[in-house]
Design a protein around this motif. Structure first.
Motif, PDB file in Angstrom:
ATOM      1  N   ALA A   4     -11.117  18.868 -17.051  1.00 50.72           N
ATOM      2  CA  ALA A   4     -12.373  18.994 -16.312  1.00 50.72           C
ATOM      3  C   ALA A   4     -12.836  17.664 -15.747  1.00 50.72           C
ATOM      4  O   ALA A   4     -13.642  17.611 -14.813  1.00 50.72           O
ATOM      5  N   ALA A   5     -12.339  16.560 -16.299  1.00 52.59           N
ATOM      6  CA  ALA A   5     -12.775  15.239 -15.830  1.00 52.59           C
ATOM      7  C   ALA A   5     -12.389  15.010 -14.375  1.00 52.59           C
ATOM      8  O   ALA A   5     -13.040  14.248 -13.667  1.00 52.59           O
ATOM      9  N   ASP A   6     -11.325  15.630 -13.929  1.00 50.18           N
ATOM     10  CA  ASP A   6     -10.876  15.457 -12.551  1.00 50.18           C
ATOM     11  C   ASP A   6     -11.573  16.406 -11.585  1.00 50.18           C
ATOM     12  O   ASP A   6     -11.432  16.268 -10.379  1.00 50.18           O
ATOM     13  N   GLY A   7     -12.306  17.383 -12.101  1.00 47.90           N
ATOM     14  CA  GLY A   7     -12.922  18.369 -11.230  1.00 47.90           C
ATOM     15  C   GLY A   7     -11.877  19.336 -10.697  1.00 47.90           C
ATOM     16  O   GLY A   7     -10.719  19.335 -11.110  1.00 47.90           O
ATOM     17  N   PRO A   8     -12.243  20.174  -9.716  1.00 51.01           N
ATOM     18  CA  PRO A   8     -11.286  21.130  -9.135  1.00 51.01           C
ATOM     19  C   PRO A   8     -10.117  20.384  -8.493  1.00 51.01           C
ATOM     20  O   PRO A   8     -10.306  19.378  -7.803  1.00 51.01           O
ATOM     21  N   LEU A   9      -8.927  20.883  -8.720  1.00 54.91           N
ATOM     22  CA  LEU A   9      -7.745  20.230  -8.170  1.00 54.91           C
ATOM     23  C   LEU A   9      -7.528  20.657  -6.724  1.00 54.91           C
ATOM     24  O   LEU A   9      -7.510  21.857  -6.422  1.00 54.91           O
ATOM     25  N   PRO A  10      -7.350  19.709  -5.795  1.00 57.80           N
ATOM     26  CA  PRO A  10      -7.067  20.084  -4.402  1.00 57.80           C
ATOM     27  C   PRO A  10      -5.675  20.681  -4.298  1.00 57.80           C
ATOM     28  O   PRO A  10      -4.767  20.310  -5.061  1.00 57.80           O
ATOM     29  N   PRO A  11      -5.450  21.605  -3.369  1.00 52.69           N
ATOM     30  CA  PRO A  11      -4.093  22.136  -3.161  1.00 52.69           C
ATOM     31  C   PRO A  11      -3.121  20.993  -2.854  1.00 52.69           C
ATOM     32  O   PRO A  11      -3.470  20.040  -2.156  1.00 52.69           O
ATOM     33  N   PRO A  31      -5.451  13.364  -8.377  1.00 48.83           N
ATOM     34  CA  PRO A  31      -5.935  13.607  -9.733  1.00 48.83           C
ATOM     35  C   PRO A  31      -4.797  13.399 -10.729  1.00 48.83           C
ATOM     36  O   PRO A  31      -3.617  13.503 -10.363  1.00 48.83           O
ATOM     37  N   ALA A  32      -5.129  13.083 -11.963  1.00 50.85           N
ATOM     38  CA  ALA A  32      -4.086  12.826 -12.968  1.00 50.85           C
ATOM     39  C   ALA A  32      -3.112  13.982 -13.073  1.00 50.85           C
ATOM     40  O   ALA A  32      -1.903  13.790 -13.256  1.00 50.85           O
ATOM     41  N   ALA A  33      -3.601  15.226 -12.931  1.00 49.91           N
ATOM     42  CA  ALA A  33      -2.741  16.400 -13.068  1.00 49.91           C
ATOM     43  C   ALA A  33      -1.825  16.602 -11.867  1.00 49.91           C
ATOM     44  O   ALA A  33      -0.950  17.463 -11.904  1.00 49.91           O
ATOM     45  N   ARG A  34      -2.041  15.853 -10.795  1.00 50.21           N
ATOM     46  CA  ARG A  34      -1.172  15.927  -9.611  1.00 50.21           C
ATOM     47  C   ARG A  34      -0.394  14.629  -9.390  1.00 50.21           C
ATOM     48  O   ARG A  34       0.419  14.534  -8.481  1.00 50.21           O
ATOM     49  N   ARG A  35      -0.649  13.623 -10.222  1.00 49.98           N
ATOM     50  CA  ARG A  35      -0.119  12.291  -9.955  1.00 49.98           C
ATOM     51  C   ARG A  35       1.406  12.242  -9.975  1.00 49.98           C
ATOM     52  O   ARG A  35       2.036  11.729  -9.045  1.00 49.98           O
ATOM     53  N   ALA A  36       2.022  12.766 -11.015  1.00 42.82           N
ATOM     54  CA  ALA A  36       3.481  12.694 -11.123  1.00 42.82           C
ATOM     55  C   ALA A  36       4.149  13.467  -9.993  1.00 42.82           C
ATOM     56  O   ALA A  36       5.147  13.015  -9.416  1.00 42.82           O
ATOM     57  N   ARG A  84      -0.677  20.808  -0.878  1.00 41.06           N
ATOM     58  CA  ARG A  84      -0.393  20.605   0.542  1.00 41.06           C
ATOM     59  C   ARG A  84      -1.447  19.735   1.212  1.00 41.06           C
ATOM     60  O   ARG A  84      -1.156  19.029   2.194  1.00 41.06           O
ATOM     61  N   ARG A  85      -2.681  19.767   0.705  1.00 39.75           N
ATOM     62  CA  ARG A  85      -3.720  18.901   1.263  1.00 39.75           C
ATOM     63  C   ARG A  85      -3.437  17.436   0.958  1.00 39.75           C
ATOM     64  O   ARG A  85      -3.715  16.550   1.780  1.00 39.75           O
ATOM     65  N   LEU A  86      -2.901  17.175  -0.215  1.00 38.87           N
ATOM     66  CA  LEU A  86      -2.520  15.804  -0.549  1.00 38.87           C
ATOM     67  C   LEU A  86      -1.463  15.288   0.424  1.00 38.87           C
ATOM     68  O   LEU A  86      -1.531  14.155   0.905  1.00 38.87           O
ATOM     69  N   LEU A  87      -0.479  16.134   0.730  1.00 39.41           N
ATOM     70  CA  LEU A  87       0.644  15.699   1.568  1.00 39.41           C
ATOM     71  C   LEU A  87       0.229  15.392   2.996  1.00 39.41           C
ATOM     72  O   LEU A  87       0.921  14.648   3.696  1.00 39.41           O
ATOM     73  N   GLY A  88      -0.898  15.943   3.449  1.00 44.58           N
ATOM     74  CA  GLY A  88      -1.307  15.731   4.823  1.00 44.58           C
ATOM     75  C   GLY A  88      -2.183  14.514   5.050  1.00 44.58           C
ATOM     76  O   GLY A  88      -2.556  14.216   6.193  1.00 44.58           O
ATOM     77  N   ARG A  89      -2.513  13.785   3.976  1.00 44.16           N
ATOM     78  CA  ARG A  89      -3.404  12.631   4.120  1.00 44.16           C
ATOM     79  C   ARG A  89      -2.657  11.413   4.685  1.00 44.16           C
ATOM     80  O   ARG A  89      -1.445  11.257   4.501  1.00 44.16           O
ATOM     81  N   GLY A  90      -3.418  10.543   5.366  1.00 44.71           N
ATOM     82  CA  GLY A  90      -2.826   9.375   5.989  1.00 44.71           C
ATOM     83  C   GLY A  90      -2.136   8.450   4.999  1.00 44.71           C
ATOM     84  O   GLY A  90      -1.100   7.855   5.310  1.00 44.71           O
ATOM     85  N   THR A  91      -2.700   8.327   3.789  1.00 39.75           N
ATOM     86  CA  THR A  91      -2.077   7.468   2.777  1.00 39.75           C
ATOM     87  C   THR A  91      -0.677   7.953   2.441  1.00 39.75           C
ATOM     88  O   THR A  91       0.251   7.147   2.268  1.00 39.75           O
ATOM     89  N   VAL A  92      -0.516   9.262   2.362  1.00 39.01           N
ATOM     90  CA  VAL A  92       0.802   9.825   2.063  1.00 39.01           C
ATOM     91  C   VAL A  92       1.744   9.633   3.246  1.00 39.01           C
ATOM     92  O   VAL A  92       2.904   9.210   3.076  1.00 39.01           O
ATOM     93  N   LEU A  93       1.277   9.912   4.446  1.00 40.95           N
ATOM     94  CA  LEU A  93       2.132   9.791   5.627  1.00 40.95           C
ATOM     95  C   LEU A  93       2.550   8.339   5.870  1.00 40.95           C
ATOM     96  O   LEU A  93       3.707   8.059   6.203  1.00 40.95           O
ATOM     97  N   LEU A 141     -10.632  14.412  -0.156  1.00 40.30           N
ATOM     98  CA  LEU A 141     -10.056  15.392  -1.071  1.00 40.30           C
ATOM     99  C   LEU A 141     -11.010  15.774  -2.198  1.00 40.30           C
ATOM    100  O   LEU A 141     -10.749  16.729  -2.946  1.00 40.30           O
ATOM    101  N   GLY A 142     -12.081  15.005  -2.356  1.00 38.04           N
ATOM    102  CA  GLY A 142     -13.014  15.280  -3.444  1.00 38.04           C
ATOM    103  C   GLY A 142     -12.480  14.889  -4.804  1.00 38.04           C
ATOM    104  O   GLY A 142     -12.830  15.489  -5.819  1.00 38.04           O
ATOM    105  N   VAL A 143     -11.652  13.849  -4.846  1.00 37.80           N
ATOM    106  CA  VAL A 143     -11.047  13.395  -6.103  1.00 37.80           C
ATOM    107  C   VAL A 143     -11.915  12.300  -6.702  1.00 37.80           C
ATOM    108  O   VAL A 143     -12.239  11.309  -6.033  1.00 37.80           O
TER     109      VAL A 143
END
Length: 425
Positions: A200-207, A343-348, A209-218, A414-416
């Motif tokens: 719950a500390a991370d709040g709702p996890l973003p999908p 979020p930590a649950a999406r980091r790896a 695919r939304r992570l992959l579309g961010r400028g930092t990822v690209l 992303l609301g992270v």
């Protein structure tokens, strides 16, 4: 009495440093033994380049798969399994009957086992530190790879010269098993690992695919692709370039390559430390991670353009010191930037996916470089074409990273939530 958290955290980082050192020794041995392998097996440049590229056939697939798995399975177990597999792959090549087909198969297995290594090592290390303290541990892991080349190169060259190229593969396989014994005793996950925190500390996890579309990822993908291309080409072809174009012996070539990595260690640590100080001083992560990392790769790309144009001697060494080292600092900055927006649950999963896609460069770089060398009128001309292509990729990648990597903006979109400075006991 339990071990103090800071000491425990850096114990794990040191173990992961050696993990990356062995990892890069495994990669370096093929390039160092290249001339002996070609002569022994009677193969040409294109065939040898195919062996180099075979390493990356499953490298990316495994990186993505293990990245998602690492959010559910303890890293201690995953890292141990990977080391068992890559050690076995190296030891098989040491058998006298191992030939061209065996090298292809074992390099594929080695690539599958080592593909997740860098992102998983970073994910594990980041589990021990809050966000603003992660850049230096990430840089230390990058230095581990450089150390594997700097120390391992001359050592492996001696082993190849004294006992043959198969003995060098046996040595790297044995070192992996030694590391495994220490990891099983001392390794583990920290309090910032996804399974060690309240989800719950991370709040709702973003999908995802939304992570992959961010400028930092690209931006990370573009620049990471160029940096991986440079790394794969250097591992496979730099020792042979020095031997065939500049007439250096294997021992001298290995020492020159090692020397560049020693200087590279200084660059990587200095740039990582500078980024961390900038963050502590309140500078944005765009500047400390995006602009600084992109500038590092751009600088290496510009130096790469000079590599085949400065002649030999001290000028060649000076250009090599920049072309094959400064850009490597991007990997640590890239990992910490990606960890900042996830979020930590999406980091790896994010670290594994971005590293895997960027590392597809390794599937093309060595083979295409080998074809360019073989089809050119001379080795010098062929290597010139190969290094120029690498340079252009790095210049483009550095510019894209500087323009696109903006972790704070992407995290907000992303609301992270930011990683807390401390995890309550």
């Amino acid at each position: 009495m339990p071990e103090p958290p800071a000491r425990r955290a850096w114990t794990v980082v040191v173990l992961l440093f050696f993990f990356m050192a062995v990892n890069f020794m495994d990669k370096a041995v093929l390039g160092l033994a290249g001339q002996r392998i070609r002569d022994d097996l009677g193969i040409g440049d294109t065939a040898f380049g195919t062996i180099g590229s075979a390493f990356f056939l499953l490298f990316s697939v495994a990186g993505v798969a293990v990245g998602f798995l690492a959010d559910r399975v303890p890293a201690r177990r995953l890292l141990a399994t990977m080391v068992v597999l890559w050690s076995a792959a190296q030891l098989v090549v040491a058998l006298p009957a191992a030939g061209f087909a065996t090298l292809i198969v074992t390099r594929i297995v080695l690539g599958a086992a080592e593909g997740p290594a860098f992102p998983l090592a970073n994910h594990t290390a980041f589990g021990w530190f809050p966000d603003r303290e992660r850049t230096l541990p990430g840089s230390v892991l990058t230095v581990g790879g450089a150390t594997g080349v700097a120390v391992g190169g001359p050592l492996l060259a001696v082993v190849i010269g004294q006992w043959g190229w198969r003995a060098a593969f046996a040595l790297t396989g044995a070192l992996g098993l030694v590391w495994l014994a220490f990891w099983l005793r001392l390794g583990g996950e920290g309090p910032y690992a996804a399974r060690r925190r309240d989800a719950a500390a991370d709040g709702p996890l973003p999908p995802f695919r939304r992570l992959l579309g961010r400028g930092t990822v690209l931006g990370s993908l573009a620049c990471g692709f160029a940096a991986f291309w440079m790394m794969a080409v250097a591992m496979t072809w730099l020792p042979q370039y020095l031997q065939r174009v500049h007439a250096y012996s294997l021992e001298a070539a290995s020492l020159m390559a090692a020397g560049t990595q020693v200087v590279g260690i200084v660059f990587i640590l200095a740039i990582g430390q500078a980024a961390q100080r900038m963050l502590r001083a309140g500078r944005s992560s765009r500047v400390a991670r995006g602009l600084l990392g992109g500038a590092a790769v751009l600088t290496s790309g510009l130096a790469m353009l000079l590599l085949t144009r400065v002649g030999g001697g001290a000028a060649l060494v000076a250009v090599m010191l920049v072309a094959f080292t400064v850009g490597n600092s991007f990997f640590g900055l890239m990992s910490s930037a990606l960890a900042e927006i996830a979020p930590a649950a999406r980091r790896a999963a994010l670290l594994g996916t971005v590293t895997a896609v960027a590392s597809t460069a390794g599937a093309f770089g060595p083979a295409l470089s080998g074809a360019l060398v073989e089809r050119a009128g001379s080795a010098a001309a062929g290597f010139g074409h190969a290094f120029d292509l690498c340079a252009l990729l790095m210049i483009a990648g550095g510019l894209l990273a500087a323009a696109l990597i903006r972790p704070a903006r992407d995290r907000a979109a992303l609301g992270v939530a930011e990683t807390p400075e401390r995890i309550p006991a």
